[in-house]
Design an enzyme around this catalytic site. Structure first.
Site, PDB file in Angstrom:
ATOM      1  N   ASP A  34      66.586  40.252  86.481  1.00 24.01           N
ATOM      2  CA  ASP A  34      67.055  41.809  86.517  1.00 24.01           C
ATOM      3  C   ASP A  34      67.887  42.060  85.495  1.00 24.01           C
ATOM      4  O   ASP A  34      69.213  41.330  85.093  1.00 24.01           O
ATOM      5  CB  ASP A  34      67.700  41.550  87.802  1.00 24.01           C
ATOM      6  CG  ASP A  34      68.276  42.981  88.410  1.00 24.01           C
ATOM      7  OD1 ASP A  34      68.148  43.962  87.650  1.00 24.01           O
ATOM      8  OD2 ASP A  34      68.269  43.182  89.689  1.00 24.01           O
ATOM      9  N   ASP A  35      67.603  43.253  84.632  1.00 25.76           N
ATOM     10  CA  ASP A  35      68.567  43.937  83.598  1.00 25.76           C
ATOM     11  C   ASP A  35      68.282  42.811  82.409  1.00 25.76           C
ATOM     12  O   ASP A  35      69.242  42.845  81.539  1.00 25.76           O
ATOM     13  CB  ASP A  35      69.685  43.894  84.160  1.00 25.76           C
ATOM     14  CG  ASP A  35      69.986  45.124  85.013  1.00 25.76           C
ATOM     15  OD1 ASP A  35      68.784  45.868  85.470  1.00 25.76           O
ATOM     16  OD2 ASP A  35      71.148  45.485  85.586  1.00 25.76           O
ATOM     17  N   CYS A  74      65.816  49.316  88.550  1.00 24.66           N
ATOM     18  CA  CYS A  74      65.186  48.194  89.444  1.00 24.66           C
ATOM     19  C   CYS A  74      63.915  48.630  90.220  1.00 24.66           C
ATOM     20  O   CYS A  74      62.858  48.159  90.111  1.00 24.66           O
ATOM     21  CB  CYS A  74      66.228  47.964  90.558  1.00 24.66           C
ATOM     22  SG  CYS A  74      67.924  47.549  89.581  1.00 24.66           S
ATOM     23  N   LYS A 131      65.429  39.233  94.962  1.00 16.72           N
ATOM     24  CA  LYS A 131      65.832  40.675  95.134  1.00 16.72           C
ATOM     25  C   LYS A 131      64.740  41.484  95.539  1.00 16.72           C
ATOM     26  O   LYS A 131      63.792  41.648  94.623  1.00 16.72           O
ATOM     27  CB  LYS A 131      66.630  41.022  93.875  1.00 16.72           C
ATOM     28  CG  LYS A 131      67.063  42.656  94.026  1.00 16.72           C
ATOM     29  CD  LYS A 131      67.849  43.183  92.775  1.00 16.72           C
ATOM     30  CE  LYS A 131      67.862  44.522  92.709  1.00 16.72           C
ATOM     31  NZ  LYS A 131      68.494  44.933  91.311  1.00 16.72           N
ATOM     32  N   HIS A 133      64.699  45.072  97.089  1.00 18.75           N
ATOM     33  CA  HIS A 133      65.242  46.509  96.637  1.00 18.75           C
ATOM     34  C   HIS A 133      63.943  47.457  96.768  1.00 18.75           C
ATOM     35  O   HIS A 133      63.968  48.309  95.952  1.00 18.75           O
ATOM     36  CB  HIS A 133      65.508  46.404  95.352  1.00 18.75           C
ATOM     37  CG  HIS A 133      66.694  47.524  94.941  1.00 18.75           C
ATOM     38  ND1 HIS A 133      67.215  47.830  93.800  1.00 18.75           N
ATOM     39  CD2 HIS A 133      67.326  48.335  95.793  1.00 18.75           C
ATOM     40  CE1 HIS A 133      68.057  48.863  93.821  1.00 18.75           C
ATOM     41  NE2 HIS A 133      68.145  49.202  94.931  1.00 18.75           N
ATOM     42  N   HIS A 215      71.938  40.905  86.779  1.00 19.98           N
ATOM     43  CA  HIS A 215      72.493  42.395  87.185  1.00 19.98           C
ATOM     44  C   HIS A 215      73.982  42.052  87.592  1.00 19.98           C
ATOM     45  O   HIS A 215      74.362  41.103  88.017  1.00 19.98           O
ATOM     46  CB  HIS A 215      71.690  42.943  88.383  1.00 19.98           C
ATOM     47  CG  HIS A 215      71.776  44.135  88.879  1.00 19.98           C
ATOM     48  ND1 HIS A 215      73.156  44.800  89.526  1.00 19.98           N
ATOM     49  CD2 HIS A 215      71.184  45.399  88.810  1.00 19.98           C
ATOM     50  CE1 HIS A 215      73.070  45.738  89.858  1.00 19.98           C
ATOM     51  NE2 HIS A 215      72.059  46.236  89.479  1.00 19.98           N
ATOM     52  N   ASP A 285      62.882  43.585  84.981  1.00 23.48           N
ATOM     53  CA  ASP A 285      62.600  44.700  85.366  1.00 23.48           C
ATOM     54  C   ASP A 285      62.745  46.046  84.755  1.00 23.48           C
ATOM     55  O   ASP A 285      62.302  47.160  84.839  1.00 23.48           O
ATOM     56  CB  ASP A 285      63.131  44.816  87.103  1.00 23.48           C
ATOM     57  CG  ASP A 285      64.569  44.747  87.069  1.00 23.48           C
ATOM     58  OD1 ASP A 285      65.226  44.563  85.913  1.00 23.48           O
ATOM     59  OD2 ASP A 285      65.316  45.107  87.949  1.00 23.48           O
ATOM     60  N   ASN A 286      63.680  45.863  83.728  1.00 22.59           N
ATOM     61  CA  ASN A 286      64.142  46.940  82.664  1.00 22.59           C
ATOM     62  C   ASN A 286      64.999  46.235  81.845  1.00 22.59           C
ATOM     63  O   ASN A 286      65.111  44.887  81.823  1.00 22.59           O
ATOM     64  CB  ASN A 286      64.742  48.141  83.747  1.00 22.59           C
ATOM     65  CG  ASN A 286      65.730  47.682  84.568  1.00 22.59           C
ATOM     66  OD1 ASN A 286      65.725  47.551  85.731  1.00 22.59           O
ATOM     67  ND2 ASN A 286      66.910  47.084  83.903  1.00 22.59           N
ATOM     68  N   LYS A 309      69.251  50.066  79.820  1.00 20.70           N
ATOM     69  CA  LYS A 309      68.815  50.414  81.125  1.00 20.70           C
ATOM     70  C   LYS A 309      69.240  51.969  81.551  1.00 20.70           C
ATOM     71  O   LYS A 309      70.317  52.263  80.969  1.00 20.70           O
ATOM     72  CB  LYS A 309      69.713  49.257  81.957  1.00 20.70           C
ATOM     73  CG  LYS A 309      69.287  49.635  83.579  1.00 20.70           C
ATOM     74  CD  LYS A 309      70.126  48.829  84.429  1.00 20.70           C
ATOM     75  CE  LYS A 309      69.691  48.974  85.924  1.00 20.70           C
ATOM     76  NZ  LYS A 309      70.471  48.153  86.831  1.00 20.70           N
TER      77      LYS A 309
END
Length: 451
Positions: A34-35, A74, A131, A133, A215, A285-286, A309
């Site tokens: 994540d991130d 996300c 996660k 989301h 994140h 994810d990004n 991001k």
């Protein structure tokens, strides 16, 4: 003419061959950071922190230099990974991250077909640990979207030690109910995943491990807990950061923990002699945050790519991607243009399952035989922001009144520093028209889920 005895042998063997084929279907392990930025890993040019396990996975697998997440935040990418569709096909709410305050009753529609549902129909046991989301409450949770078991959080972020979300809710779930557990989030998700592999090592499985790291809250294993239940943390969501101008030490500790998790998963596959029977996919994810707000600095790294991001420059969506399948996928590096949407059709292809409607393409021939991919355009939308990629050309624009388009040739200008829109108006128009057609198409598709 074949002798009768030989025919009998063939008829007897056909069912056995079918069983053998079913038993040799590869397992799938999809690990999503994540991130995590492009430059946060050693194998992508980062020099700090050390990421030996992920780097080893890259050396033994296929590393992508031009892989793109479906969104610069996300939820959009997660919707794409699960469905193989552009997230906007499920409505404009997937332009960005699902809100935990205004969209708690929204999520990925149950009518959407997920990779977990398709693999479960094909005989796989499916587990999601991490996660989600894509929905904050039942029935919009993983066990209603094809997963046999879910452990983790449903919101966009939670304290890594107390598992409290930014609205002050306990956010640690077991299937469709809150069931808190003690431990550091990354370690807990790793433990659940290791146990899942051990429990299902004799049957084909799909392990989806969407980590929360890196994140915010930016908390390494040794950083203190921050959030407590029953109060809002929206204005204090980042963790305990003594030097806001240098968040990097906290993030590096999180990356090291993430790397250790990848090492534990790979070692567990080795222990159960599943390495050559398992496709391991690692991505993000990004892109990462470089800065946040007025004073948070030195957070993540997106390498040479511009932006971060939530932006549609390359740094917002060009992310790490590694695929490993020892004995089937030869080690190497590819600069083919690839997208989150492509994973679902590829996984189905690898197990000879029929193709389903998707916005992605089958990458199996690239992975295994290094065959080049067909040319195509890729599209992004994030609120008023838009972007389209066609070959080496990248158009970044805004739908706000008065905004001027930006055009970059990534072959000559990978850092998106020289806007050549005024020099190539024909290309700008061509890409703008292509984006408008795509935009109208996904909006039309989304009407199916808004009734």
């Amino acid at each position: 003419m074949m002798p009768a005895f030989a025919l009998l042998v063939v008829f007897l063997l056909v069912p056995l061959l079918g069983i053998e084929a079913a038993e040799t279907k590869p397992n799938f392990v999809l690990i999503v950071a994540d991130d995590l930025g492009y430059g946060d890993l050693g194998c992508y040019g980062g020099d700090s922190p050390q990421t030996p396990h992920i780097d080893r996975l890259a050396r033994g697998g296929l590393r992508f230099t031009d892989f793109h997440s479906a969104g610069a935040m996300c939820s959009p990418t997660r919707a794409s990974l699960m469905t193989g569709r552009y997230p906007q096909r499920f409505g404009p709410i997937f332009d960005a991250a699902l809100s935990g305050t205004t969209q708690r009753d929204r999520g990925l529609p149950l009518e959407a077909t997920t990779i977990a549902e398709l693999l479960r129909e094909a005989g796989y046991v499916t587990g999601c640990f991490g996660k989600w989301h894509l929905g904050y409450q039942p029935p919009l949770l993983p066990t209603n979207q094809g997963f046999d078991i879910f452990r983790g959080l449903v919101s966009g972020d939670g304290d890594f030690h107390t598992q409290i979300d930014r609205s002050g809710n306990e956010d640690w779930w077991h299937n469709n109910r809150v069931e808190m557990d003690e431990g550091y989030t990354t370690d807990l998700l790793t433990k659940y995943s290791v146990d899942f592999i051990a429990a299902h090592h004799e049957e084909p499985f799909f392990l989806y491990l969407p980590h929360l790291a890196i994140h915010f809250p930016w908390q390494g294993p040794e950083d203190p807990p921050h959030r407590t239940a029953g109060r809002s943390w929206h204005q204090d969501k980042w963790g305990v950061i003594p030097d806001r101008g240098n968040v990097r030490p906290h993030v590096e500790a999180m990356i090291e923990s993430l790397d250790a998790s990848v090492g534990a998963i790979v070692e567990t596959l080795n222990q159960w002699e599943l390495t050559q029977e398992t496709v391991v996919i690692f991505t993000s994810d990004n892109g990462g945050y470089l800065t946040y707000g007025k004073d948070f600095r030195n957070i993540s790294s997106n390498g040479e790519w511009r932006g971060q991001k939530a932006q549609l420059y390359e740094g917002g969506h060009r992310v790490p991607m590694i695929v490993s399948w020892p004995g089937r996928i030869a080690p190497g590096v590819t600069d083919e243009l690839v997208h989150s949407n492509d994973l679902l059709p590829t996984m189905l292809s690898l197990i000879d399952e029929p193709a389903v409607s998707s916005d992605g393409i089958d990458l199996a021939s690239l992975w295994i035989e290094r065959e080049p991919l067909p040319k195509r355009d890729l599209f992004w939308r994030s609120g008023s922001q838009l972007a389209v990629r066609s070959g080496s050309w990248k158009l970044v624009a805004s739908r706000k009144e008065g905004a001027k388009p930006e055009l970059y040739n990534l072959d000559d200008d990978p850092g998106e520093q020289r806007n050549v829109a005024t020099q190539y108006p024909t290309i700008v128009k061509k890409l703008s028209d292509a984006w408008s057609q795509w935009d109208a198409d996904v909006d039309l598709s989304s009407m199916e889920y808004s009734r």
